[in-house]
Enzyme design. Sequence first.
Site, PDB file in Angstrom:
ATOM      1  N   GLU A 124       4.601   0.769   7.795  1.00 29.36           N
ATOM      2  CA  GLU A 124       5.093  -0.006   8.804  1.00 29.36           C
ATOM      3  C   GLU A 124       6.409  -0.305   8.793  1.00 29.36           C
ATOM      4  O   GLU A 124       6.493  -0.090  10.301  1.00 29.36           O
ATOM      5  CB  GLU A 124       4.136  -1.935   8.460  1.00 29.36           C
ATOM      6  CG  GLU A 124       4.564  -2.257   9.842  1.00 29.36           C
ATOM      7  CD  GLU A 124       3.652  -4.308   9.435  1.00 29.36           C
ATOM      8  OE1 GLU A 124       2.699  -4.444   8.940  1.00 29.36           O
ATOM      9  OE2 GLU A 124       3.732  -4.688  10.579  1.00 29.36           O
TER      10      GLU A 124
ATOM     11  N   ARG B  19      -0.725   1.017  17.777  1.00 30.31           N
ATOM     12  CA  ARG B  19      -1.794   1.458  17.110  1.00 30.31           C
ATOM     13  C   ARG B  19      -3.545   0.729  17.198  1.00 30.31           C
ATOM     14  O   ARG B  19      -3.507   0.138  17.719  1.00 30.31           O
ATOM     15  CB  ARG B  19      -1.155   0.281  15.569  1.00 30.31           C
ATOM     16  CG  ARG B  19      -2.227   1.136  14.484  1.00 30.31           C
ATOM     17  CD  ARG B  19      -1.415   0.200  12.947  1.00 30.31           C
ATOM     18  NE  ARG B  19      -1.462  -1.342  13.055  1.00 30.31           N
ATOM     19  CZ  ARG B  19      -3.226  -1.696  13.019  1.00 30.31           C
ATOM     20  NH1 ARG B  19      -3.838  -1.037  12.551  1.00 30.31           N
ATOM     21  NH2 ARG B  19      -2.927  -3.241  12.076  1.00 30.31           N
TER      22      ARG B  19
ATOM     23  N   HIS C 173      -2.684  -9.120  17.745  1.00 30.73           N
ATOM     24  CA  HIS C 173      -3.875  -8.732  17.941  1.00 30.73           C
ATOM     25  C   HIS C 173      -4.929  -9.771  17.990  1.00 30.73           C
ATOM     26  O   HIS C 173      -4.611 -10.638  18.379  1.00 30.73           O
ATOM     27  CB  HIS C 173      -4.925  -8.853  16.261  1.00 30.73           C
ATOM     28  CG  HIS C 173      -5.721  -8.163  15.516  1.00 30.73           C
ATOM     29  ND1 HIS C 173      -7.677  -8.953  15.502  1.00 30.73           N
ATOM     30  CD2 HIS C 173      -5.959  -7.160  14.647  1.00 30.73           C
ATOM     31  CE1 HIS C 173      -7.804  -8.432  15.609  1.00 30.73           C
ATOM     32  NE2 HIS C 173      -7.926  -7.197  14.715  1.00 30.73           N
TER      33      HIS C 173
ATOM     34  N   GLN D  86       2.658  -5.568  18.155  1.00 28.74           N
ATOM     35  CA  GLN D  86       0.534  -5.286  18.441  1.00 28.74           C
ATOM     36  C   GLN D  86       0.354  -6.923  18.936  1.00 28.74           C
ATOM     37  O   GLN D  86       0.655  -7.901  17.283  1.00 28.74           O
ATOM     38  CB  GLN D  86       0.112  -4.221  17.379  1.00 28.74           C
ATOM     39  CG  GLN D  86      -1.449  -4.733  17.699  1.00 28.74           C
ATOM     40  CD  GLN D  86      -3.003  -3.331  16.827  1.00 28.74           C
ATOM     41  OE1 GLN D  86      -2.767  -3.710  15.939  1.00 28.74           O
ATOM     42  NE2 GLN D  86      -2.288  -2.626  17.879  1.00 28.74           N
TER      43      GLN D  86
ATOM     44  N   HIS E 197       0.887  -9.173  15.214  1.00 30.55           N
ATOM     45  CA  HIS E 197       0.071  -8.246  14.193  1.00 30.55           C
ATOM     46  C   HIS E 197       0.448  -7.610  13.626  1.00 30.55           C
ATOM     47  O   HIS E 197       0.949  -7.224  11.848  1.00 30.55           O
ATOM     48  CB  HIS E 197      -1.338  -7.755  14.578  1.00 30.55           C
ATOM     49  CG  HIS E 197      -2.634  -7.818  14.153  1.00 30.55           C
ATOM     50  ND1 HIS E 197      -2.480  -8.216  12.612  1.00 30.55           N
ATOM     51  CD2 HIS E 197      -3.040  -6.357  13.446  1.00 30.55           C
ATOM     52  CE1 HIS E 197      -3.173  -8.174  11.904  1.00 30.55           C
ATOM     53  NE2 HIS E 197      -3.701  -6.657  12.136  1.00 30.55           N
TER      54      HIS E 197
ATOM     55  N   THR F 164     -11.408  -9.727  11.977  1.00 32.59           N
ATOM     56  CA  THR F 164     -11.110  -8.058  11.352  1.00 32.59           C
ATOM     57  C   THR F 164     -12.118  -8.070  13.064  1.00 32.59           C
ATOM     58  O   THR F 164     -12.647  -8.401  13.663  1.00 32.59           O
ATOM     59  CB  THR F 164     -11.847  -7.444  10.723  1.00 32.59           C
ATOM     60  OG1 THR F 164     -11.730  -6.361  10.727  1.00 32.59           O
ATOM     61  CG2 THR F 164     -13.188  -8.043  10.671  1.00 32.59           C
ATOM     62  N   GLU F 165     -11.447  -6.605  13.732  1.00 34.82           N
ATOM     63  CA  GLU F 165     -11.886  -6.387  14.214  1.00 34.82           C
ATOM     64  C   GLU F 165     -13.308  -5.679  14.170  1.00 34.82           C
ATOM     65  O   GLU F 165     -14.435  -5.290  15.500  1.00 34.82           O
ATOM     66  CB  GLU F 165     -10.438  -5.467  15.289  1.00 34.82           C
ATOM     67  CG  GLU F 165     -11.445  -3.894  16.000  1.00 34.82           C
ATOM     68  CD  GLU F 165      -9.929  -3.102  16.530  1.00 34.82           C
ATOM     69  OE1 GLU F 165      -8.652  -4.036  17.064  1.00 34.82           O
ATOM     70  OE2 GLU F 165     -10.426  -2.330  16.706  1.00 34.82           O
TER      71      GLU F 165
ATOM     72  N   PHE G  96     -14.553   0.841  15.311  1.00 32.22           N
ATOM     73  CA  PHE G  96     -13.913   0.378  15.407  1.00 32.22           C
ATOM     74  C   PHE G  96     -13.118   0.657  16.779  1.00 32.22           C
ATOM     75  O   PHE G  96     -13.821   1.682  17.897  1.00 32.22           O
ATOM     76  CB  PHE G  96     -12.377   0.217  14.548  1.00 32.22           C
ATOM     77  CG  PHE G  96     -12.930  -0.794  13.266  1.00 32.22           C
ATOM     78  CD1 PHE G  96     -13.135  -1.532  13.061  1.00 32.22           C
ATOM     79  CD2 PHE G  96     -10.629  -0.962  13.074  1.00 32.22           C
ATOM     80  CE1 PHE G  96     -12.592  -2.789  11.542  1.00 32.22           C
ATOM     81  CE2 PHE G  96     -10.594  -1.717  12.214  1.00 32.22           C
ATOM     82  CZ  PHE G  96     -11.500  -2.392  11.694  1.00 32.22           C
TER      83      PHE G  96
ATOM     84  N   SER H  41      -3.736   1.403  10.002  1.00 31.21           N
ATOM     85  CA  SER H  41      -2.973   1.527   9.369  1.00 31.21           C
ATOM     86  C   SER H  41      -2.712   1.824   7.815  1.00 31.21           C
ATOM     87  O   SER H  41      -2.119   2.049   7.994  1.00 31.21           O
ATOM     88  CB  SER H  41      -2.107  -0.182   9.271  1.00 31.21           C
ATOM     89  OG  SER H  41      -3.244  -0.196   8.622  1.00 31.21           O
TER      90      SER H  41
ATOM     91  N   LEU I 205      -5.869 -13.926  10.501  1.00 32.73           N
ATOM     92  CA  LEU I 205      -7.408 -12.533  11.021  1.00 32.73           C
ATOM     93  C   LEU I 205      -8.096 -12.514  10.977  1.00 32.73           C
ATOM     94  O   LEU I 205      -9.031 -12.589   9.575  1.00 32.73           O
ATOM     95  CB  LEU I 205      -5.861 -11.502  10.008  1.00 32.73           C
ATOM     96  CG  LEU I 205      -6.594 -10.038  10.962  1.00 32.73           C
ATOM     97  CD1 LEU I 205      -6.688  -9.464  12.307  1.00 32.73           C
ATOM     98  CD2 LEU I 205      -6.954  -8.733  10.299  1.00 32.73           C
TER      99      LEU I 205
ATOM    100  N   ARG J 244      -6.147  -2.748  21.422  1.00 35.99           N
ATOM    101  CA  ARG J 244      -5.964  -4.027  20.817  1.00 35.99           C
ATOM    102  C   ARG J 244      -5.140  -4.362  22.184  1.00 35.99           C
ATOM    103  O   ARG J 244      -5.277  -5.381  22.638  1.00 35.99           O
ATOM    104  CB  ARG J 244      -5.233  -4.260  19.754  1.00 35.99           C
ATOM    105  CG  ARG J 244      -6.448  -4.074  18.358  1.00 35.99           C
ATOM    106  CD  ARG J 244      -5.841  -4.069  17.100  1.00 35.99           C
ATOM    107  NE  ARG J 244      -6.838  -3.971  15.862  1.00 35.99           N
ATOM    108  CZ  ARG J 244      -6.377  -3.978  14.808  1.00 35.99           C
ATOM    109  NH1 ARG J 244      -5.168  -3.930  14.145  1.00 35.99           N
ATOM    110  NH2 ARG J 244      -7.474  -4.172  13.819  1.00 35.99           N
TER     111      ARG J 244
ATOM    112  N   GLY K 242       0.951  -1.396  -0.077  1.00 36.71           N
ATOM    113  CA  GLY K 242       0.129   0.077   0.071  1.00 36.71           C
ATOM    114  C   GLY K 242       1.048   1.594  -0.061  1.00 36.71           C
ATOM    115  O   GLY K 242       0.524   1.822  -0.881  1.00 36.71           O
TER     116      GLY K 242
END
Lengths: 234, 590, 122
Positions: free
Chosen positions: B390, B401, B245, B243, B356, B257-258, B121, B406, B255, B289, B18
């Site tokens: 990152e 975070r 997760h 972190q 994570h 998701t939150e 979130f 992110s 993962l 988190r 990204g």
Amino acid sequence: MLNVSIYRYNPEVDSEPYMQDFEFDTQGKDIMVLDVLEKLKIEDPTLVFRRSCREGVCGSDGMNISGKNGLACVTPLSSVVKKNKLVIRPLPGLPVIRDLVIDMSQFYAQYEKIQPYMINDTPAPAIERLQSQEERAKLDGLYECILCACCSTACPSFWWNPDKFIGPSGLLQAYRFLADSRDTATEARLSNLDDPFSVFRCHGIMNCVQVCPKGLNPTKAIGHIRDMLMRTAT
Amino acid sequence: MANIRTMTFDAVIVGGGGSGMRAALQLAQSGYKTAVITKVFPTRSHTVSAQGGITCAIASDDPNDQWQWHMYDTVKGADFIGDQEAIEYMCQTGPEAIFELEHMGLPFSRTEEGRIYQRPFGGQSKDFGKGGQAARTCAAADRTGHALLHTLYQGNLKNETTFLNEWFAVDIVKNSDNAVVGVVALNIETGETVYVKSKATVFATGGAGRIYASTTNAHICTGDGIGMALRAGFPVQDIEMWQFHPTGIHGAGTLVTEGCRGEGGYLVNKDGERFMERYAPNAKDLAGRDVVARSMVLEILEGRGCGPDGDHVYLKLDHLGEETLNAKLPGILELSRTFAHADPVKEPIPVVPTCHYMMGGIPTNVNGQALTVDGEGNDQVIEGFYACGEAACVSVHGANRLGGNSLLDLVVFGRASGMFIEQQLREGVELKDASEADIEAAMAGLNELNDSTGGENASVLRAELQTIMQNYFGVFRRGDFMQEGIAKLAALRPRIKNVALSDKSNAFNTSRIEALELQNLFEVAEATAITAEARTESRGAHAREDFQERDDVNWLCHSLFFPADKRVGKRDVNFTLKTREAFEPQIRTY
Amino acid sequence: MVTNVTSLGRSGLSDWLIARVSAYVMTAYLIFIVGYLMLTPELSYTQWAALNSSLPMRMFSLLTILSIAAHAWIGMWCVLTDYITVRLIGPKATALRIIFQLGMIAITLLYVIWAIDILWGI
């Protein structure tokens, strides 16, 4: 012990490809095909395959598993082992670089050909362009494509004309932009597709639908493109 | 040996995720000759795995939302060691960056008004923590990372960026001024080694979650940029901050998701108790988190874990109904059915805190310029060297975070780096050419690996490294354990340096790449270990049993790890905001 | 956009449409003939000649002949461009494919002319 037969070819060593047999102890667990490959690579570091996310979203590890294209990381052994045998080959129809790694340039070239990006000539607003939930829903089943090439390399039309036929994956993406209410290049996109090869080499064999690891339906998208062509041309 | 081909660009970006592609897009639009070196085809980068969304105050869910509230949440979430200037920049510029993505075609989910859908979130609030839960995370179902990464790749195709796909950056090339003038890179398909020369080298190499045995990160998250920076002698910042997760699928590590909790899911222990109500009475399952992960571990340690071994808890979603789950969380249904053999429509998902995200990284300013500090502790820009995403520590995440930050970090600072480099190039950058010896120095590690005889298998060594990190530097940390871990790592170093490379072939030799990745992982792990041991307090994701309190007197600062002498130094946190007075540290509760 | 000069309709859509329409015509013709034969158990030459010499029937037959020709042209062209390609059999493919295509076109036209001759010769 599970018998695993893997396609091997190293251009620097082998004059031609061959199938190599491995014995693998699953310890009775129904693990993923990728786990098997990872463990075999510890034994034989020369074994080569692509992998990244290991959860079926990056599209790296498309391969032909017991005769059917799929992603190794989300294919459990129970779904592909027949008579205690697992056969792994590279995706068919594209040149092999080494072992299970294929040269995907032709596949990507077809993707690039359909102009896989938003085209909108109107001035952008200060915030987002509005789109209704119904308009957005038309993109479901299209934008999720991960470019793993399982579909296109399962398609006979793509095998014969990978340079001319866009292939199921590219066409799914072509329709993703045709269907987007925010895109204004519909006409130009359609006129780029109206030749005997790009779209019309699809003969509705539907291998693409059968193998898509994301459960997408390129044949349906191709049908929609044909309808749109019909509407603009008649 | 240094007689290798040179490829010259105005700017080269290492990493096709990204942030790398956002930086590349900016530079490609400016017309400068830009290349992206990426070890996997860009859309295979780990950004693709991001699910829940991208947090930003675009005022869709709440028309009165303010970016200042987002800034407050982020500062608090970071446990006050996030640089407030950077956080201010990110939260203020965010909406512009999001709308750009939407204009590029990112298929965001929509509200009834046709605006971008936002979901709640963890750690989000209105009115500086006083107005209750906010819904600020912009989402494309639960495939936001996929949608974002593909949109960015498409944008780069449109602007004709040069991609060096399946090329691996081996090491940094520095000139006699200690400025960065490119990298030595390896074409994976052919095995050719090339000096990629550039006036601006951007590291967008992502995280290194693979230092832990249990991680949500892809196989490719091996901290290559951090490894290269450390080998080049540059410091890394806050690298002890990892972190975990709360919701990785038990056993598989994938993962969840939150956003599941944002949409109304919650965690339960073996008694069916919604235990987060005890640990975070207000935010409950949407606390930070770090808080949720620690609570889960405590539940497990105190014997209230689920399953035959009591080693996980459950994430309950079935009460949301099949229709909502299909519409909002389709990817989670797929992942859970595949990897947990649990259908969330009917049964809970077994989850456990899983490594994570790397909050630390290469220290940079808001323009992406990599920094070091001089003898007096003043920031020094490393000429020619940039980092974003990152891999960088700008630092907007501090010690913890917030979910959804992110992706915002990626686009905002990828974009900022690109814009700044464009301006630099326009003004004219002159860096001394690298000498033969400089290039030779960057080749040394690779040459040594290629010449190796004997040594141990990379996979075996990697597993050993991951086990050490998992056991000694996990969710809870303790001084004596960590010292033991550091000693074990020290013993591992020579073995990893001497890793075996039995396959010397050139064509698509992934063994060579894995050996190089292992060496990078090790550098990150060692920096993490030494810095974690040095930070004698508990803050954010860094929770110590022997120092349970936050120590603002001694540790309201960044840590800096200097590789040359493995020394841990300190760097001031930035408290100077442009638009308002800074947020002063306060006790962090949810 | 892939261009091609030897396809029948020159555009993908028209080829596709012609193939479909011609298939309907052929199906209709088949149903008609089979139906006629079944409903006329003791068919005499006179009856058969009378049917085929009527103008509507001649037009129907002609349409079917043209449909078969178009359908075959499109179908054969597809098959030839699938299998006789440089990718599959090397550089000689182009010349070979052109020869086959021209031959196929010539034969098709010949059949059409011959069929017209028969139909109007009754």
